[in-house]
Write a protein that holds these residues in place. Structure first.
Motif, PDB file in Angstrom:
ATOM      1  N   LEU A 130      30.826  21.515  16.338  1.00 33.00           N
ATOM      2  CA  LEU A 130      30.589  21.957  17.614  1.00 33.00           C
ATOM      3  C   LEU A 130      31.736  21.106  18.667  1.00 33.00           C
ATOM      4  O   LEU A 130      32.309  21.407  19.503  1.00 33.00           O
ATOM      5  N   GLU A 131      32.047  19.791  18.081  1.00 35.07           N
ATOM      6  CA  GLU A 131      32.624  18.882  18.739  1.00 35.07           C
ATOM      7  C   GLU A 131      34.302  19.044  18.716  1.00 35.07           C
ATOM      8  O   GLU A 131      35.070  18.495  19.646  1.00 35.07           O
TER       9      GLU A 131
ATOM     10  N   ALA B 263      32.129  25.013  21.640  1.00 32.36           N
ATOM     11  CA  ALA B 263      30.694  24.603  21.389  1.00 32.36           C
ATOM     12  C   ALA B 263      29.783  25.812  21.939  1.00 32.36           C
ATOM     13  O   ALA B 263      28.557  25.934  21.439  1.00 32.36           O
ATOM     14  N   ARG B 264      30.153  26.597  23.102  1.00 27.02           N
ATOM     15  CA  ARG B 264      29.196  27.600  23.586  1.00 27.02           C
ATOM     16  C   ARG B 264      29.396  28.832  22.717  1.00 27.02           C
ATOM     17  O   ARG B 264      28.495  29.541  22.986  1.00 27.02           O
TER      18      ARG B 264
ATOM     19  N   GLY C  99      39.209  24.850  24.495  1.00 25.62           N
ATOM     20  CA  GLY C  99      38.451  23.517  24.573  1.00 25.62           C
ATOM     21  C   GLY C  99      37.393  23.499  23.758  1.00 25.62           C
ATOM     22  O   GLY C  99      36.786  24.472  23.365  1.00 25.62           O
ATOM     23  N   ALA C 100      36.873  22.258  23.618  1.00 23.45           N
ATOM     24  CA  ALA C 100      35.709  21.701  22.757  1.00 23.45           C
ATOM     25  C   ALA C 100      34.663  22.305  23.408  1.00 23.45           C
ATOM     26  O   ALA C 100      33.655  23.012  22.905  1.00 23.45           O
TER      27      ALA C 100
ATOM     28  N   LEU D   6      37.169  33.991  25.797  1.00 23.93           N
ATOM     29  CA  LEU D   6      38.290  32.748  25.443  1.00 23.93           C
ATOM     30  C   LEU D   6      39.454  33.081  25.985  1.00 23.93           C
ATOM     31  O   LEU D   6      40.534  32.355  25.970  1.00 23.93           O
ATOM     32  N   LEU D   7      39.778  34.461  26.419  1.00 26.42           N
ATOM     33  CA  LEU D   7      41.083  35.111  26.629  1.00 26.42           C
ATOM     34  C   LEU D   7      40.806  36.239  27.565  1.00 26.42           C
ATOM     35  O   LEU D   7      40.101  37.021  27.486  1.00 26.42           O
ATOM     36  N   GLU D   8      41.540  36.384  28.674  1.00 25.80           N
ATOM     37  CA  GLU D   8      41.559  37.344  29.463  1.00 25.80           C
ATOM     38  C   GLU D   8      42.452  38.767  28.720  1.00 25.80           C
ATOM     39  O   GLU D   8      43.302  38.483  28.246  1.00 25.80           O
ATOM     40  N   ALA D   9      41.702  39.780  29.119  1.00 24.85           N
ATOM     41  CA  ALA D   9      42.077  40.959  28.377  1.00 24.85           C
ATOM     42  C   ALA D   9      43.581  41.343  29.130  1.00 24.85           C
ATOM     43  O   ALA D   9      43.566  41.333  30.301  1.00 24.85           O
TER      44      ALA D   9
END
Length: 174
Positions: free
Chosen positions: A111-112, A136-137, A131-132, A168-171
């Motif tokens: 997770l880290e 982790a989420r 990002g970490a 994690l990324l915008e469409a």
């Protein structure tokens, strides 16, 4: 059997969702269960079985659907999943699957830190690595999926779709 399981085992696939492990980005290929969905790949890694697409397609659709739905978390569930999978394969295929010892600490499980392959794939696409905290989420299945989709030597157009779906990324517009 519940309504979702009935929908999954039935020829149409309207009951499939990310909750059951079928992500939106893979529904075209895996929604019909002709391809091995990520949730099954995840479970195969957990039980130590390498399955070819040909072997997967030799299983009856109901058997494939049950492998999508069958839990594979606890030690007992892992053993039961492997037993069902092996019984189905031995009944349907001429060649036994390749077996391996599961990695006790795969990259996706940490997770880290974002898995190296995911970070490198993002860089190769000109994107910032998650990002970490974002990493982790993600659920274990989501982290596993991104790690599988970013393996070197594989051209995988689903990586960007997964990044968008996982937030994690915008469409892209349009």
């Amino acid at each position: 059997m519940n309504a979702l399981a009935d929908d999954l085992i039935a020829p149409n696939t309207r009951g499939l969702s990310a909750k059951e492990g079928l992500f939106a980005f893979e529904r075209n290929a895996s929604g019909s269960l002709r391809c091995i969905p990520m949730v099954v790949r995840f479970k195969l890694d957990r039980v130590g079985v390498k399955l070819t697409l040909q072997q997967w397609r030799q299983l009856k659709r109901a058997e494939r659907a049950r492998l999508v739905l069958q839990p594979c978390e606890s030690s007992e569930e892992v053993l039961a999943y492997r037993a069902r999978l092996m019984a189905n394969l031995m009944a349907r295929t001429a060649h036994p699957p390749e077996l391996f010892s599961p990695d006790p600490s795969p990259d996706w499980s940490r997770l880290e830190v974002v898995a190296d392959s995911v970070a490198a794939w993002c860089v190769g696409l000109g994107l910032s690595s998650p990002g970490a905290a974002c990493w982790a989420r993600l659920s274990p299945l989501q982290r596993f999926t991104l790690t599988k989709l970013s393996r070197s030597g594989h051209k995988n157009e689903n990586f960007l779709g997964a990044m968008v779906e996982f937030g994690l990324l915008e469409a892209p517009n349009g």
